[in-house]
Design a protein around this motif. Structure first.
Motif, PDB file in Angstrom:
ATOM      1  N   ASP A 456      -5.047  -6.509   5.740  1.00  0.00           N
ATOM      2  CA  ASP A 456      -6.474  -6.464   5.435  1.00  0.00           C
ATOM      3  C   ASP A 456      -7.237  -7.007   6.647  1.00  0.00           C
ATOM      4  N   VAL A 457      -7.874  -6.118   7.366  1.00  0.00           N
ATOM      5  CA  VAL A 457      -8.547  -6.546   8.597  1.00  0.00           C
ATOM      6  C   VAL A 457     -10.023  -6.870   8.360  1.00  0.00           C
ATOM      7  N   THR A 458     -10.480  -6.735   7.117  1.00  0.00           N
ATOM      8  CA  THR A 458     -11.918  -6.951   6.899  1.00  0.00           C
ATOM      9  C   THR A 458     -12.316  -8.394   7.227  1.00  0.00           C
ATOM     10  N   ALA A 459     -11.405  -9.336   6.940  1.00  0.00           N
ATOM     11  CA  ALA A 459     -11.701 -10.742   7.245  1.00  0.00           C
ATOM     12  C   ALA A 459     -11.974 -10.886   8.738  1.00  0.00           C
ATOM     13  N   ARG A 460     -11.148 -10.205   9.543  1.00  0.00           N
ATOM     14  CA  ARG A 460     -11.310 -10.309  10.983  1.00  0.00           C
ATOM     15  C   ARG A 460     -12.626  -9.677  11.432  1.00  0.00           C
TER      16      ARG A 460
END
Ligand code: ADP
Ligand code: ASP
Ligand code: MG
Length: 467
Positions: A456-460
């Motif tokens: 899940d790259v949304t946090a980044r």
């Protein structure tokens, strides 16, 4: 559904837990709930037992008194007057029994493993009664089940082995009828009892294991491990704040990670679930909307070789150098027999013609073990070591991975290296003080451009957006 210590740490957290369970019931799902002791309570109980064992009765009772207040206050915040009237006396009864026990330990001046288990069991006994009352009050038909009536184990106090057939039978007899009657059974994790009814525990972090035993024993549709992070992450977010959530991970990868120190799951959790192909989810009780991590039987394709990096501290390396004919027949057996005699698990092994290096959990029996090994070899012990382990099903198909790993930690002194035992992990031993630095460097090297299908790259993106 298992809720860890932080998910029941106070009345607010227990309230969130109730809301999550309500959500499941509203979807028409039946739930059995397993809870840990309130956050940090197990540590405090262990400290109280240890204090009593060294004859510090006042110290032990002071710890118990603080815990009594915390539980009483939490019950007051959590429950209505009618239930407080019932639960407060129950809490006092438990603490009166605990105080008697601590006085007894201090009087005898000896703390046995058996008594230690009895002392720590109070944490889960208390939390589960409180959560059950909260569920009852909130229309979830909560009913308390003493886990010791159904989690049957052997008598290896401190790390008892569950007896799965007996557990399944007890679950069918005592818990299933409650579910069928529309109730939500709530039981403490971590604790059990042997065939004689004496209290045992499954080892630290063992509530996950209880959840897997219950889910496995009753062929649940899913096992949910609710904790304080968004799922299994690419590494411990406490070490690396930019760790990413792993969306799916295989049973093997998760088991490997847990064994090699990722505290998010107890090492044995996965097995009862794998055997019955029950999906396991790791979810965040503080962020229930988040999708969490799904642990699945078969690995999903992933462009990066690794899914996650684990680290395990407090290890000791033992170097065994044989002076005479070394790798002669029977020599390794003689060495391993010593570890077997002391029931000491070995994490990593590496051998050369004349020497063997082993890593083990630092424990009090090491001097005895080394003395005994000294009869057949020269032995050297080095403490304050740590193991760093990279896990991923895709190591197999990639060339040049080792070069990238060791390039990323080229500034760190590596003491032992291992790859291949399971084909899904690559691990090495370093000084404990180098762990944070090594893990961050590896994380930087391997998760800079993560595969969005798996991570899940949304946090980044949010972090980058802020910058
Ligand atoms: P619980 O009380 O819910 O059982 P634990 O403290 O046992 O919670 O486990 C959750 C913690 O595990 C997280 O707060 C996190 O710091 C730690 N952790 C270690 N490695 C990982 C990882 N790879 N992914 C997620 N959490 C991890
Ligand atoms: N309360 C126990 C521990 O702290 C078990 C658990 O939380 O899983 O180890
Ligand atoms: Mg845990």
């Amino acid at each position: 559904m298992k809720f860890g210590g932080t998910s029941v740490e106070d009345a607010v957290a227990m309230e969130r837990t109730a809301a999550i369970v309500r959500g499941r019931r509203e979807r028409g799902l039946d739930a059995i709930v397993v809870v840990s002791a309130m956050a940090k309570v197990t540590d405090h109980l262990l400290a109280a037992a240890a204090a009593a064992g060294r004859d510090d009765k006042a110290g032990a009772l002071a710890i118990s008194a603080r815990l009594r207040h915390r539980h009483i206050d939490t019950a007051s915040d959590l429950l209505d007057a009618e239930r407080v009237e019932r639960v407060h006396p129950a809490i006092h009864r438990e603490f009166d029994a605990l105080d008697d026990l601590l006085r007894g330990i201090a009087a005898v001046g000896e703390l046995t493993a058996r008594t230690n288990d009895l002392v720590v069991s109070f944490g889960e006994r208390l939390s589960s009664q409180m959560v059950a009352a909260a569920f009852e009050q909130r229309g979830l038909n909560g009913v308390h089940v003493d886990a010791r009536t159904c989690i049957i184990t052997d008598s290896h106090y401190g790390k008892a082995a569950p007896q799965e057939a007996a557990i399944e039978e007890k679950l069918r007899e005592l818990v299933l009828p409650l579910v069928v009657a529309g109730k939500t059974p709530v039981m403490g994790g971590f604790i059990g009892s042997n065939a004689e009814g004496i209290t045992t525990t499954l080892g630290r972090g063992g509530s996950d294991y209880t959840a897997a035993l219950v889910g496995g024993g009753l062929h649940a549709g899913a096992i949910e491990i609710w904790t304080d992070v968004n799922g299994i992450m690419t590494t411990d977010p406490r070490i690396c704040p930019d760790a990413l959530r792993v969306k799916t991970i295989s049973f093997e990868e998760a088991a490997e990670l847990a064994y090699f120190g990722a505290k998010v799951l107890h090492p044995a959790t996965i097995l009862p679930a794998v055997q019955k192909s029950i999906p396991v989810w790791v979810l965040n009780s503080r962020n229930a909307e988040n999708e969490g991590t799904k642990i699945t039987a078969t690995p999903v394709k992933c462009a990066s070789p690794f899914k996650s990096i684990a680290a395990k501290k407090r290890l000791t390396i033992i170097d065994i150098v044989a002076s005479r004919m070394l790798m002669s027949h029977g020599y390794l057996k003689a060495v391993f027999d010593v570890f077997d005699k002391y029931k000491c698990a070995i994490d990593m092994v590496s051998t050369s013609e004349v020497s063997i290096s082993l890593s083990v959990d630092s424990n009090q029996r090491l001097p005895e073990i080394c003395e005994e090994l000294g009869k057949i070899a020269d032995v050297k012990m080095e403490g304050n070591k740590a193991l760093v382990c990279l896990v991923g099903e895709d190591i197999r198909g990639h060339n040049g991975i080792a070069g990238r790993v060791f390039g990323a930690v080229s500034h760190v002194n590596l003491r032992m290296i291992s790859q291949g035992a399971s084909e899904i992990n690559m691990s090495f031993m370093i000084d404990e003080e180098d762990v944070e630095e090594a893990v961050r460097s590896l994380h930087q090297a391997f998760f800079v451009d993560p595969d969005e299908n798996v991570f899940d790259v949304t946090a980044r993106v949010q972090v980058a957006g802020k910058a």
